[in-house]
Write an enzyme that holds these catalytic residues in place. Sequence first.
Site, PDB file in Angstrom:
ATOM      1  N   VAL A   1       0.809  -1.228   0.000  1.00 44.99           N
ATOM      2  CA  VAL A   1       0.000   0.000   0.000  1.00 44.99           C
ATOM      3  C   VAL A   1       0.843   1.280   0.000  1.00 44.99           C
ATOM      4  CG1 VAL A   1      -2.073  -1.012   1.046  1.00 44.99           C
ATOM      5  CG2 VAL A   1      -0.306  -0.017   2.539  1.00 44.99           C
TER       6      VAL A   1
ATOM      7  N   ASN B   1      -7.651  -1.234   4.974  1.00 49.28           N
ATOM      8  CA  ASN B   1      -7.482  -1.988   6.226  1.00 49.28           C
ATOM      9  C   ASN B   1      -6.025  -2.236   6.578  1.00 49.28           C
ATOM     10  OD1 ASN B   1      -8.223  -4.188   8.309  1.00 49.28           O
ATOM     11  ND2 ASN B   1      -7.044  -5.322   6.766  1.00 49.28           N
TER      12      ASN B   1
ATOM     13  N   SER C   1      -8.798   3.166  14.553  1.00 50.46           N
ATOM     14  CA  SER C   1      -8.601   2.461  15.830  1.00 50.46           C
ATOM     15  C   SER C   1      -9.155   3.334  16.944  1.00 50.46           C
ATOM     16  CB  SER C   1      -7.102   2.243  16.054  1.00 50.46           C
ATOM     17  OG  SER C   1      -6.841   1.799  17.365  1.00 50.46           O
TER      18      SER C   1
ATOM     19  N   TYR D   1       1.785   4.900  15.991  1.00 44.56           N
ATOM     20  CA  TYR D   1       0.488   4.258  15.700  1.00 44.56           C
ATOM     21  C   TYR D   1      -0.659   5.220  16.002  1.00 44.56           C
ATOM     22  CZ  TYR D   1      -3.051   0.560  15.509  1.00 44.56           C
ATOM     23  OH  TYR D   1      -4.153  -0.204  15.177  1.00 44.56           O
TER      24      TYR D   1
ATOM     25  N   ALA E   1      -0.561   8.514  16.188  1.00 44.35           N
ATOM     26  CA  ALA E   1      -0.546   9.615  15.214  1.00 44.35           C
ATOM     27  C   ALA E   1      -1.159   9.159  13.896  1.00 44.35           C
ATOM     28  CB  ALA E   1       0.885  10.107  14.991  1.00 44.35           C
ATOM     29  N   SER E   2      -0.813   7.954  13.472  1.00 40.57           N
ATOM     30  CA  SER E   2      -1.317   7.463  12.178  1.00 40.57           C
ATOM     31  C   SER E   2      -2.825   7.245  12.204  1.00 40.57           C
ATOM     32  CB  SER E   2      -0.604   6.159  11.781  1.00 40.57           C
ATOM     33  OG  SER E   2      -1.030   5.053  12.559  1.00 40.57           O
ATOM     34  N   LYS E   3      -3.332   6.739  13.332  1.00 39.74           N
ATOM     35  CA  LYS E   3      -4.770   6.440  13.390  1.00 39.74           C
ATOM     36  C   LYS E   3      -5.606   7.706  13.593  1.00 39.74           C
ATOM     37  CE  LYS E   3      -4.407   2.102  12.478  1.00 39.74           C
ATOM     38  NZ  LYS E   3      -4.963   1.540  11.238  1.00 39.74           N
TER      39      LYS E   3
HETATM   40  P1  NAP Z   1      -2.771  -8.078  10.899  1.00 38.55           P
HETATM   41  O1  NAP Z   1      -3.383  -9.418  11.195  1.00 38.55           O
HETATM   42  O2  NAP Z   1      -1.336  -7.874  11.110  1.00 38.55           O
HETATM   43  O3  NAP Z   1      -3.199  -7.691   9.405  1.00 38.55           O
HETATM   44  C1  NAP Z   1      -2.646  -6.592   8.724  1.00 38.55           C
HETATM   45  C2  NAP Z   1      -2.381  -7.026   7.307  1.00 38.55           C
HETATM   46  O4  NAP Z   1      -1.826  -5.923   6.593  1.00 38.55           O
HETATM   47  C3  NAP Z   1      -1.388  -8.174   7.242  1.00 38.55           C
HETATM   48  O5  NAP Z   1      -1.851  -9.183   6.371  1.00 38.55           O
HETATM   49  C4  NAP Z   1      -0.144  -7.498   6.703  1.00 38.55           C
HETATM   50  O6  NAP Z   1       0.699  -8.358   5.951  1.00 38.55           O
HETATM   51  C5  NAP Z   1      -0.736  -6.416   5.824  1.00 38.55           C
HETATM   52  N1  NAP Z   1       0.245  -5.386   5.523  1.00 38.55           N
HETATM   53  C6  NAP Z   1       1.238  -4.900   6.308  1.00 38.55           C
HETATM   54  N2  NAP Z   1       1.956  -3.984   5.641  1.00 38.55           N
HETATM   55  C7  NAP Z   1       1.394  -3.878   4.406  1.00 38.55           C
HETATM   56  C8  NAP Z   1       1.710  -3.118   3.254  1.00 38.55           C
HETATM   57  N3  NAP Z   1       2.735  -2.257   3.236  1.00 38.55           N
HETATM   58  N4  NAP Z   1       0.927  -3.262   2.155  1.00 38.55           N
HETATM   59  C9  NAP Z   1      -0.091  -4.150   2.154  1.00 38.55           C
HETATM   60  N5  NAP Z   1      -0.434  -4.911   3.218  1.00 38.55           N
HETATM   61  C10 NAP Z   1       0.315  -4.783   4.329  1.00 38.55           C
HETATM   62  O7  NAP Z   1      -3.529  -6.975  11.767  1.00 38.55           O
HETATM   63  P2  NAP Z   1      -5.086  -6.700  12.007  1.00 38.55           P
HETATM   64  O8  NAP Z   1      -5.296  -6.705  13.458  1.00 38.55           O
HETATM   65  O9  NAP Z   1      -5.934  -7.538  11.134  1.00 38.55           O
HETATM   66  O10 NAP Z   1      -5.141  -5.175  11.536  1.00 38.55           O
HETATM   67  C11 NAP Z   1      -5.928  -4.703  10.445  1.00 38.55           C
HETATM   68  C12 NAP Z   1      -6.198  -3.222  10.636  1.00 38.55           C
HETATM   69  O11 NAP Z   1      -6.959  -3.033  11.837  1.00 38.55           O
HETATM   70  C13 NAP Z   1      -4.939  -2.377  10.813  1.00 38.55           C
HETATM   71  O12 NAP Z   1      -5.091  -1.139  10.141  1.00 38.55           O
HETATM   72  C14 NAP Z   1      -4.879  -2.150  12.315  1.00 38.55           C
HETATM   73  O13 NAP Z   1      -4.169  -0.986  12.661  1.00 38.55           O
HETATM   74  C15 NAP Z   1      -6.354  -2.039  12.639  1.00 38.55           C
HETATM   75  N6  NAP Z   1      -6.672  -2.285  14.040  1.00 38.55           N
HETATM   76  C16 NAP Z   1      -6.325  -3.453  14.634  1.00 38.55           C
HETATM   77  C17 NAP Z   1      -6.611  -3.643  15.980  1.00 38.55           C
HETATM   78  C18 NAP Z   1      -6.228  -4.900  16.704  1.00 38.55           C
HETATM   79  O14 NAP Z   1      -6.315  -4.923  17.938  1.00 38.55           O
HETATM   80  N7  NAP Z   1      -5.850  -5.979  16.048  1.00 38.55           N
HETATM   81  C19 NAP Z   1      -7.276  -2.636  16.699  1.00 38.55           C
HETATM   82  C20 NAP Z   1      -7.626  -1.457  16.045  1.00 38.55           C
HETATM   83  C21 NAP Z   1      -7.322  -1.288  14.706  1.00 38.55           C
HETATM   84  P3  NAP Z   1       1.877  -9.192   6.695  1.00 38.55           P
HETATM   85  O15 NAP Z   1       1.189 -10.007   7.756  1.00 38.55           O
HETATM   86  O16 NAP Z   1       2.463  -9.995   5.612  1.00 38.55           O
HETATM   87  O17 NAP Z   1       2.780  -8.155   7.283  1.00 38.55           O
END
Ligand code: NAP
Length: 258
Positions: A62, A88, A141, A154, A156-158
Site C-alpha cells: 500500500v 485496512n 482504531s 500508531y 498519530a497514524s490512526k
Molecule cells: P494483521 O493481522 O497484522 O493484518 C494486517 C495485514 O496488513 C497483514 O496481512 C499485513 O501483511 C498487511 N500489511 C502490512 N503492511 C502492508 C503493506 N505495506 N501493504 C499491504 N499490506 C500490508 O492486523 P489486524 O489486526 O488484522 O489489523 C488490520 C487493521 O486493523 C490495521 O489497520 C490495524 O491498525 C487495525 N486495528 C487493529 C486492531 C487490533 O487490535 N488488532 C485494533 C484497532 C485497529 P503481513 O502479515 O504480511 O505483514
Amino acid sequence: MARLQGKVALITGASGGIGLAISKLFAQEGARVFMTDIDEDALKKAVEAIGPDRSAYAVADVTKAEDNEGSVKACVDAFGGLDIFVANAGIEGAVQPIVSYPMDTFEKVLAVNVKGVWLGLKYAIPAIAQRGGGSIVIISSVAGVIGSPGFSAYVASKHAVIGLMRTAALETADQKIRVNCVNPGPVETRMMRSIETMAAGGDEAASAGVKSQFEQRIPLKRYATPEEVAYLTLFLASDESSYITGQIHLIDGGMRAG
Ligand code: NAP
C-alpha cells in the site's frame, strides 16, 4: 437478499486477521472481493477458501503508488468495476516512549498507515465514482481518538486517517461516495499478540499477563473478534448505511464510554 449482492469490494491487508474476516463476510453477503496484501501465500489460501468465482487477489504494497493504481485496475478488469473500498492494511510499529522510539519505525508506520490509506483513496475514488457512487471504509482504531503511551507513531497514524476520512467524505459526497472510519479497540489478531509481547519487554511468557491487564481496562472484559469488526464494516459498506458519511464508528467493548 444478501446485503452486498452485486457489489465489488477491494480490501487491503486482506490476508491478515481483520481483513480476511471482512473479505469472507463480504463474499458471504454476495460481494465479489478483490484482496490485496504483501503475503502472497496467505492471499492464495484466502482465494481458495472463499472461492475463485467470488474472489481474486493481487500482491500489493500500500505504500507504493503503482501498487495501489495496479490493484484498482486489476479489480476493475476482474470484476467490471468497484463499489466498496476498505483501507485496512496497517502495522503496529514499536512500543517505546517518544524519546526512545526508533525513527525508521516511525516513518514506516506513517508510510503504511497514512500514506497507504491516502494512496488507496487516490486510486479507488475515481473507480467508485465511475460506478455512480459507493462506500469507503478506513480501519482506524480507538487509538485514533485517544493517546496511548508507547504508541506515538500508531496513535498519530490512526488520528491522521480520521482527517483523511473527513476530507474524503466532503470531497466525494457529490459523487455519491460515502467515507467512514471503523475504530476498533483490541481485536484478537496477530497485531495484539505482537503488541502484548512488546509491552512485556519481549518476554513471550509474560505476554499473557499483559493481555489480561489490557482486558481488565475494557468494560466488556475481552477483545473483539475479527468477525465483530467485519460486521460493523459490512453495515458501513452496504446500502443500509446510505445516510452515514464522514463519521468515526467505535467498536471498543465500551472503552470510550468512561
Ligand atoms: P494483521 O493481522 O497484522 O493484518 C494486517 C495485514 O496488513 C497483514 O496481512 C499485513 O501483511 C498487511 N500489511 C502490512 N503492511 C502492508 C503493506 N505495506 N501493504 C499491504 N499490506 C500490508 O492486523 P489486524 O489486526 O488484522 O489489523 C488490520 C487493521 O486493523 C490495521 O489497520 C490495524 O491498525 C487495525 N486495528 C487493529 C486492531 C487490533 O487490535 N488488532 C485494533 C484497532 C485497529 P503481513 O502479515 O504480511 O505483514
